[in-house]
Design a protein around this motif. Structure first.
Motif, PDB file in Angstrom:
ATOM      1  N   TYR A  34      -9.203  -4.635  13.709  1.00  0.00           N
ATOM      2  CA  TYR A  34      -8.008  -5.487  13.615  1.00  0.00           C
ATOM      3  C   TYR A  34      -7.848  -6.041  12.197  1.00  0.00           C
ATOM      4  O   TYR A  34      -6.741  -6.056  11.645  1.00  0.00           O
ATOM      5  N   ARG A  35      -8.958  -6.503  11.601  1.00  0.00           N
ATOM      6  CA  ARG A  35      -8.894  -7.040  10.228  1.00  0.00           C
ATOM      7  C   ARG A  35      -8.422  -5.959   9.255  1.00  0.00           C
ATOM      8  O   ARG A  35      -7.582  -6.207   8.383  1.00  0.00           O
ATOM      9  N   ASN A  36      -8.986  -4.765   9.402  1.00  0.00           N
ATOM     10  CA  ASN A  36      -8.608  -3.660   8.507  1.00  0.00           C
ATOM     11  C   ASN A  36      -7.151  -3.249   8.700  1.00  0.00           C
ATOM     12  O   ASN A  36      -6.452  -2.927   7.729  1.00  0.00           O
ATOM     13  N   LEU A  37      -6.690  -3.263   9.952  1.00  0.00           N
ATOM     14  CA  LEU A  37      -5.312  -2.877  10.241  1.00  0.00           C
ATOM     15  C   LEU A  37      -4.338  -3.883   9.626  1.00  0.00           C
ATOM     16  O   LEU A  37      -3.328  -3.502   9.015  1.00  0.00           O
ATOM     17  N   ILE A  38      -4.654  -5.169   9.759  1.00  0.00           N
ATOM     18  CA  ILE A  38      -3.792  -6.213   9.195  1.00  0.00           C
ATOM     19  C   ILE A  38      -3.750  -6.096   7.669  1.00  0.00           C
ATOM     20  O   ILE A  38      -2.680  -6.159   7.046  1.00  0.00           O
ATOM     21  N   ALA A  39      -4.933  -5.900   7.051  1.00  0.00           N
ATOM     22  CA  ALA A  39      -4.990  -5.773   5.590  1.00  0.00           C
ATOM     23  C   ALA A  39      -4.201  -4.554   5.122  1.00  0.00           C
ATOM     24  O   ALA A  39      -3.474  -4.614   4.118  1.00  0.00           O
ATOM     25  N   SER A  40      -4.322  -3.448   5.846  1.00  0.00           N
ATOM     26  CA  SER A  40      -3.607  -2.212   5.478  1.00  0.00           C
ATOM     27  C   SER A  40      -2.095  -2.416   5.517  1.00  0.00           C
ATOM     28  O   SER A  40      -1.364  -1.978   4.612  1.00  0.00           O
ATOM     29  N   LYS A  41      -1.611  -3.096   6.571  1.00  0.00           N
ATOM     30  CA  LYS A  41      -0.166  -3.321   6.697  1.00  0.00           C
ATOM     31  C   LYS A  41       0.344  -4.286   5.638  1.00  0.00           C
ATOM     32  O   LYS A  41       1.460  -4.129   5.127  1.00  0.00           O
ATOM     33  N   ARG A  42      -0.484  -5.266   5.271  1.00  0.00           N
ATOM     34  CA  ARG A  42      -0.075  -6.202   4.211  1.00  0.00           C
ATOM     35  C   ARG A  42       0.013  -5.485   2.864  1.00  0.00           C
ATOM     36  O   ARG A  42       0.921  -5.737   2.070  1.00  0.00           O
ATOM     37  N   ILE A  43      -0.951  -4.580   2.614  1.00  0.00           N
ATOM     38  CA  ILE A  43      -0.916  -3.802   1.363  1.00  0.00           C
ATOM     39  C   ILE A  43       0.333  -2.928   1.332  1.00  0.00           C
ATOM     40  O   ILE A  43       1.014  -2.826   0.302  1.00  0.00           O
ATOM     41  N   LYS A  44       0.656  -2.319   2.462  1.00  0.00           N
ATOM     42  CA  LYS A  44       1.849  -1.468   2.526  1.00  0.00           C
ATOM     43  C   LYS A  44       3.119  -2.273   2.237  1.00  0.00           C
ATOM     44  O   LYS A  44       4.022  -1.809   1.534  1.00  0.00           O
ATOM     45  N   GLN A  45       3.176  -3.494   2.768  1.00  0.00           N
ATOM     46  CA  GLN A  45       4.347  -4.345   2.547  1.00  0.00           C
ATOM     47  C   GLN A  45       4.487  -4.736   1.079  1.00  0.00           C
ATOM     48  O   GLN A  45       5.598  -4.864   0.558  1.00  0.00           O
ATOM     49  N   ARG A  46       3.352  -4.932   0.401  1.00  0.00           N
ATOM     50  CA  ARG A  46       3.389  -5.389  -0.996  1.00  0.00           C
ATOM     51  C   ARG A  46       3.561  -4.257  -2.004  1.00  0.00           C
ATOM     52  O   ARG A  46       3.869  -4.507  -3.165  1.00  0.00           O
ATOM     53  N   ALA A  47       3.305  -3.011  -1.580  1.00  0.00           N
ATOM     54  CA  ALA A  47       3.369  -1.883  -2.506  1.00  0.00           C
ATOM     55  C   ALA A  47       4.804  -1.640  -2.973  1.00  0.00           C
ATOM     56  O   ALA A  47       5.733  -1.632  -2.163  1.00  0.00           O
ATOM     57  N   VAL A  48       4.963  -1.446  -4.273  1.00  0.00           N
ATOM     58  CA  VAL A  48       6.288  -1.234  -4.876  1.00  0.00           C
ATOM     59  C   VAL A  48       6.373   0.220  -5.348  1.00  0.00           C
ATOM     60  O   VAL A  48       5.541   0.673  -6.138  1.00  0.00           O
ATOM     61  N   GLU A  49       7.388   0.946  -4.859  1.00  0.00           N
ATOM     62  CA  GLU A  49       7.522   2.358  -5.230  1.00  0.00           C
ATOM     63  C   GLU A  49       7.972   2.469  -6.686  1.00  0.00           C
ATOM     64  O   GLU A  49       8.848   1.743  -7.150  1.00  0.00           O
ATOM     65  N   GLN A  50       7.349   3.439  -7.388  1.00  0.00           N
ATOM     66  CA  GLN A  50       7.662   3.679  -8.794  1.00  0.00           C
ATOM     67  C   GLN A  50       8.602   4.884  -8.927  1.00  0.00           C
ATOM     68  O   GLN A  50       8.854   5.615  -7.967  1.00  0.00           O
ATOM     69  N   ALA A  51       9.106   5.094 -10.142  1.00  0.00           N
ATOM     70  CA  ALA A  51      10.069   6.173 -10.382  1.00  0.00           C
ATOM     71  C   ALA A  51       9.485   7.553 -10.084  1.00  0.00           C
ATOM     72  O   ALA A  51      10.207   8.464  -9.681  1.00  0.00           O
TER      73      ALA A  51
END
Length: 374
Positions: A28-45
């Motif tokens: 559960y901890r890993n899943l939450i951390a993974s989803k938070r990282i995905k939300q914060r990731a900014v797509e580059q050109a």
């Protein structure tokens, strides 16, 4: 992002099956951390993704990530976010660096048990762990704590004793192999702290100047904290060597204290060069290159293996072409066999004759015994 998405799917699938509560909590901890990282990731050109992090460098040169940093999340989550890559990982870093420093101060130190641990750390940890009845991972944690100054004392507030409990702690203290390593480590620590180079509070390690006052806590550093500072500053010097001599066409992804994640695998020639440069400074320090393959969902197995399969196919194609090119090739070097030596016994003395006879007698016995055993 593709690797991170696959890890999220794999973790979700794993949570659907029954596990013990501790393992489920970790998932559960890993899943939450993974989803938070995905939300914060900014797509580059170029289609890649970037995560902005907040870092703080302490006075020893060590860099710490704050908040949701890839440096601080579980290793499984970090690997998923970085994707398929390579890791340059220092082995038994604190032990190798401190022992190298101590031997530079006093080359006559007898610390063979510590040298053996640095070279064969995994086997030693497994052997001691089996003897006292704990996991190798726990044993690794104990050695890490010991390297940073943890004491082995029989009191309820001791970190190692609290982890093991009274019975297993007593087995650890009674283990002769562990006792020899601890004894050698104490010699190394005393040699460094009592040396002219590190005796007072006015010294530097590389570009980093020591301060008796810890800037983060405002309190005076203890003996153990001073030694930890020396180790961390020396480790930063080692990391800088790797970073400075990394080939220009390699992309570094993330530093994590005693290792560096890079995008591409380093060639053998580069690894040899880095080992050579590191050991000029710290003769006992070594590292390994580990290929990182993130945990991924079952349906993505073949997708994950595509890159490796392509490498294998290209390698086989090169071998086939070399074999094709070599057909009909004849060496231009002529090899002439030497004629067998002919021994002339007509002029040998009586003494030489007796020696030759005894040697032949022993050879006959050896051949007879071999034939009999067969």
């Amino acid at each position: 992002m593709e690797a991170l998405d696959s890890y999220i799917r794999a973790t979700t699938q794993s949570l659907a099956t029954k596990h013990n509560s501790a393992y489920n909590n970790k998932l559960y901890r890993n899943l939450i951390a993974s989803k938070r990282i995905k939300q914060r990731a900014v797509e580059q050109a170029d289609g890649s993704y970037l995560i902005k992090e907040y870092w703080d460098q302490i006075d020893s040169g060590r860099v710490h990530g704050h908040g949701l940093s890839l440096q601080r999340v579980a290793k499984e989550v970090r690997h998923a976010a970085l994707g398929r890559c390579a890791k340059i990982d220092f082995k038994a870093s604190s032990y190798a660096i401190l022992t190298s420093l101590a031997l530079a101060i006093d080359p006559n130190l007898r610390v063979e048990s510590l040298k053996s641990y640095i070279q064969y750390r995994t086997q030693v940890r497994i052997r001691i762990a089996n003897a006292i009845g704990i996991s190798e991972e726990w044993m690794k944690t104990i050695f890490t704590s010991l390297g940073f100054g943890a004491e082995v004392k029989d009191n309820p507030f001791n970190s190692i004793r609290k982890k093991l409990g009274s019975e297993k702690f007593n087995l650890l203290v009674a283990n002769q192999e562990f006792a020899y390593i601890k004894q050698d480590l104490d010699v190394v620590r005393d040699t460094i702290l009592k040396s002219d180079q590190f005796k007072g509070n006015e010294f530097s390690v590389g570009a980093y100047k020591y301060s008796a006052i810890d800037s983060k806590t405002g309190s005076k550093r203890s003996r153990n904290q001073k030694l930890a500072w020396i180790y961390q500053a020396a480790e930063r010097m080692a990391l800088d060597i790797v970073i400075e001599h990394m080939p220009d066409n390699y992309s570094m992804l993330l530093p994590v204290h005693d290792c560096i994640y890079i995008k591409q695998r380093l060639s053998s020639s580069v690894l040899i060069e880095l080992h050579f440069r590191l050991r000029k400074l710290f003769p006992l320090l070594s590292f390994e290159q580990e290929i990182i393959i993130p945990i991924h969902a079952t349906q993505d197995h073949f997708k994950r293996d595509d890159g490796f399969a392509a490498e294998v196919a290209a390698h086989r194609a090169r071998i086939a072409q070399e074999e094709l090119d070599a057909r009909g090739y004849k060496s231009q070097v002529a090899f002439v066999a030497e004629p067998p030596k002919v021994f002339d016994f007509r002029n040998e003395t009586v003494h030489d004759y007796e020696l030759r006879r005894k040697r032949q007698f022993l050879l006959d016995i050896e051949q007879h015994e071999s034939a009999w055993a067969g």
